[in-house]
Design an enzyme around this catalytic site. Structure first.
Site, mmCIF file in Angstrom:
data_model
loop_
_atom_site.group_PDB
_atom_site.id
_atom_site.type_symbol
_atom_site.label_atom_id
_atom_site.label_comp_id
_atom_site.label_asym_id
_atom_site.label_seq_id
_atom_site.Cartn_x
_atom_site.Cartn_y
_atom_site.Cartn_z
ATOM 1 N N ASP A 270 0.904 -0.857 0.089
ATOM 2 C CA ASP A 270 0.173 0.027 -0.275
ATOM 3 C C ASP A 270 1.103 1.294 0.040
ATOM 4 O O ASP A 270 1.979 1.265 0.511
ATOM 5 C CB ASP A 270 -0.913 -0.024 1.047
ATOM 6 C CG ASP A 270 -2.511 0.769 1.119
ATOM 7 O OD1 ASP A 270 -2.239 1.830 0.221
ATOM 8 O OD2 ASP A 270 -3.167 0.926 1.350
ATOM 9 N N TRP A 271 0.324 2.428 0.113
ATOM 10 C CA TRP A 271 0.746 3.690 -0.636
ATOM 11 C C TRP A 271 1.770 4.149 0.886
ATOM 12 O O TRP A 271 1.868 4.083 1.853
ATOM 13 C CB TRP A 271 -0.146 5.114 0.029
ATOM 14 C CG TRP A 271 0.893 6.235 -0.237
ATOM 15 C CD1 TRP A 271 1.051 6.859 0.232
ATOM 16 C CD2 TRP A 271 0.686 7.185 -1.842
ATOM 17 N NE1 TRP A 271 1.508 7.857 -1.469
ATOM 18 C CE2 TRP A 271 0.932 7.643 -2.185
ATOM 19 C CE3 TRP A 271 -0.457 6.828 -3.439
ATOM 20 C CZ2 TRP A 271 1.208 8.746 -3.171
ATOM 21 C CZ3 TRP A 271 -0.705 7.029 -4.600
ATOM 22 C CH2 TRP A 271 0.816 8.229 -4.307
#
Length: 752
Positions: A270-271
């Site tokens: 994820d980011w």
């Protein structure tokens, strides 16, 4: 075939994909391989010289958040025509519940209990996103969500592993179609792996502690289902799980996902979640974070650049191997081949349907209709009516008050995480009522007031106008709830009542004595105990998307009938959280007889006089509305529940049936639900577990026999040794309209 000139001698689309990957991998430099493992943020609408140079040099494998078609095609041109090996780019975008045509939030879609509808909606979303060059979406989100304070519950399919699995598979199939190379298909992503929905206190990104047995029996189930059904990618979660952040958790991604499940697809972080391993305190710096993420088996790093900055050094130091890098990059290249990007890297929107076309809007409306849940519609305690208020009749109304900030707000009805949705395509409740009046040529007079400016408004300045509108009208439709910004990522709430002065507004309108329909638009279940007796009907619409207005109005005026069922439990009060239907029995389960309210306790009562059961003293132990609950404009009666196989050998089939009768005067749809309970097992089992469901259409007064068959494998669970087993013993089985049914039959599983 439009292969790069640099590849045509060694690659052919007729070769097996594995051979194509191997051939390409053999020609790549280490720097180019590491480049494939990097996903970077676009500059939104233009290709800078620096980004073009990095793409040309093979330093980038994927772009996130670019939806300008000309820019995407320019990027793909540089990647495929100007780079040394001509490897196309993955173009990622969050297409969560629509692209331009916005469907209800996933939690709302889950309330439809209709996999086919969710599959169709995802396919429309994929087709629209593909017109801009997007070929990868970060959905479905299949986190089991039992805490409505958590903002991202809006993106989930709710609290149940089975329902989430079925709907998650359907959404994935809608995005990917039967072949990823199909025009308009995009790769899907199972997220967030895993346990993200169990964040402490419902605060996003927060710590999760889930025992392995619970993890396997509940939270991992939907991910296993999607892995088995060929979802293209997985995404790791932000949270730490039992002390190990998910994006550096080699047990999750290597032991469980790769080894146990034999998943061969691609995993993306994820980011910034690899870089954030150091913020967790799990690693000391970016270099250690890169090593931890790499060892956890994450093929591609989203947004941050620890792989790009440190993998080459880690390789030279002998901390990772070239064989490991090749294995990681192979998964990325395979996805690109599967998507057909080497043959067709460029996007021609003329090959795809027009955005927001009538067919897409019609599907959005149907999905919104099926997603709405009718929670109340009868003369209950505190109601001013003895008969159901809904559906409203144009023939019996001379005037109608439409009150609330969301009655005519095309933006807020879209919900969270709609990067590409536009208010201009929304049709609101007020506009739909006006259209209905025009289409039917009636003389219905509308009185309109906001009451409050938005859902958080605490001022009562607009109450007087709203009360006057209600006083002049035969009935009132109030459209309240929470703004879209109040749910979604990082948008958690510590209380889940109607925010602002909305409860006071309801009280003020209720004092007029006029019949009230309350329509709620929200990104989560809310606590409604303070106002439920002040309104006569409640239609829960979630955030219903572009066509929410016409869908709601069709339901209010009876053109359509509600059929939605709750995918989550509605608590009476905040303190009941977490409350979910598939809880454990405990050694001292509460019953109606043992549930005592503190106001009923005599002064100086003995300490042991209160029943000594698992309950709260200041509220009832049951929820306000149970999982699976939902009313319609007709009523259904369940009778003659029968177990057709009272004794079943392990590996056999459990068969049961029930008769359902539409006792009302209009056609309806009923979601018939089957639950079981394993009475004695080597680890404690839930009091009920959803195992199957069917949607049945019933004409007025029609009776049908509904038969279910489930294999005994569906009764399996993980034991103390973390082995998936089905154990012989006694079971209970319910077939009902919701999880609160008390009418069950029994059957026995026997050894072979």
């Amino acid at each position: 075939m439009s292969l790069s000139p640099n590849l045509h001698l060694v690659d052919n689309e007729k070769m097996p994909t594995e051979q194509r990957v191997k051939n390409l991998l053999s020609r790549m430099t280490i720097a180019e391989k590491i480049g494939q493992m990097s996903q970077v943020q676009s500059y939104a609408g233009w290709l800078t010289d620096e980004l073009a140079a990095d793409i040309k040099a093979g330093k980038i494998g994927s772009i996130i958040n670019e939806v300008d078609l000309d820019t995407v095609n320019a990027m793909q041109y540089v990647a495929t025509k100007e780079s040394r090996l001509g490897i196309p780019l993955l173009i990622g975008r969050d297409v969560i519940h629509g692209f331009k045509t916005i469907f209800p939030i996933p939690l709302g879609q889950a309330a439809s209990w209709q996999p086919d509808l969710i599959r169709q909606a995802a396919h429309v979303s994929a087709l629209e996103a593909a017109t801009t060059g997007v070929n990868w979406t970060f959905a479905p989100m299949i986190d089991i969500s039992r805490d409505p304070r958590w903002g991202r519950i809006a993106e989930s399919f709710g609290e149940d592993p089975y329902l989430t699995s079925v709907l998650g598979v359907a959404m994935s199939e809608g995005y990917q179609t039967e072949d990823l190379a199909n025009t308009g298909a995009i790769a899907a992503c199972a997220k967030h792996f895993v346990g993200y929905g169990a964040a402490e206190s419902g605060r996003d990104y927060n710590t999760t502690n889930i025992p392995e047995n619970e993890l396997r029996n509940v939270y991992l189930k939907p991910f296993k289902a999607l892995a088995d059904h060929g979802i293209a990618t997985f995404m790791t979660a932000f949270n730490d799980l039992n002390g190990v952040p998910a994006s550096g958790n080699d047990w999750l991604t290597q032991t469980v996902l790769r080894e146990e499940w034999q998943y061969s697809g691609m995993v993306v972080s994820d980011w910034d979640s690899i870089k954030e391993l150091s913020v967790h305190g799990f690693t000391a710096n970016d270099k250690e974070a890169a090593l931890a993420g790499f060892n956890a088996g994450i093929n591609m790093e989203m947004a941050s650049s620890t792989y790009q900055d440190h993998l080459l050094t880690l390789l030279s130091e002998g901390k990772i191997s070239l064989a490991q890098i090749d294995d990681m990059v192979s998964g990325i290249l395979k996805l690109k081949f599967d998507l057909g990007l080497f043959e067709q890297p460029f996007t021609n929107p003329e090959q795809l349907p027009e955005l927001v076309n009538p067919q897409h809007l019609a599907l959005a409306k149907e999905t919104a209709i099926k997603s709405c849940v009718l929670l109340k519609n009868q003369g209950q305690t505190g109601s001013k009516l003895s008969q159901p208020l809904l559906p409203l009749s144009l023939d019996k109304l001379n005037s109608l008050a439409v009150i609330g900030p969301f009655a005519d707000d095309g933006y807020e009805q879209l919900g969270t995480w709609i990067f590409d949705g536009e208010e201009q395509h929304s049709q609101t409740c007020l506009s739909a009522i006006k259209q209905l009046i025009a289409d039917t040529d009636t003389d219905l007079t509308l009185h309109v007031a906001k009451g409050v400016e938005n859902s958080r408004t605490t001022s009562c300045d607009g109450f007087e106008q709203a009360v006057n509108c209600a006083a002049q009208s035969d009935a009132v439709v109030m459209v309240l709830g929470e703004e879209s910004i109040l749910s979604g990522e990082a948008h958690s709430r510590s209380t889940i009542d109607l925010p602002g002065a909305q409860e006071q507004l309801i009280e003020a309108i209720s004092a007029t004595g006029k019949p009230i329909v309350l329509v709620i638009m929200a990104g989560r279940q809310l606590t409604l105990g303070n106002i439920i007796d002040k309104v006569d009907a409640i239609l829960y619409a979630w955030h219903p998307g572009s066509m929410g207005g016409p869908a709601i109005v069709d339901l209010l005026f009876g053109t359509a009938a509600p059929s939605g069922k709750l995918p989550v439990t509605f608590p009476r009060v905040l303190g009941q959280i977490p409350i979910y239907y598939n809880q454990k029995n405990t050694g001292r389960p509460v019953t109606d007889a043992s549930c005592i309210h503190m106001n009923d306790i005599e002064a100086r009562a003995p300490q042991t006089s209160l029943g000594m059961t698992a309950s709260h003293l200041d509220t009832h132990y049951t929820p306000l509305f149970p999982f699976g609950f939902g009313l319609s404009y007709s009523t259904v009666e369940y009778s003659n529940l029968t177990i057709l196989t009272p004794s079943v050998s392990l590996g056999g089939t459990v068969k049961a049936c029930v008769e359902i009768t539409n006792t009302g005067s209009r056609e309806m749809e009923e979601v018939v639900q089957l639950y079981t309970r394993d009475l004695v097992a080597s680890v404690t089992r839930p009091v009920k577990e959803l195992k199957a469901f069917k949607t049945v259409k019933l004409a007025a007064k029609e009776r049908q026999t509904v038969v279910f068959e489930i294999n005994t494998d569906e009764l399996a669970f993980y034991n103390r040794q973390m082995q998936l087993v089905t154990e012989a013993g006694d079971f209970q089985l319910w077939i009902a309209g919701d999880s609160a049914s008390t009418n069950y039959v029994e059957f026995t599983l026997t050894e072979n």
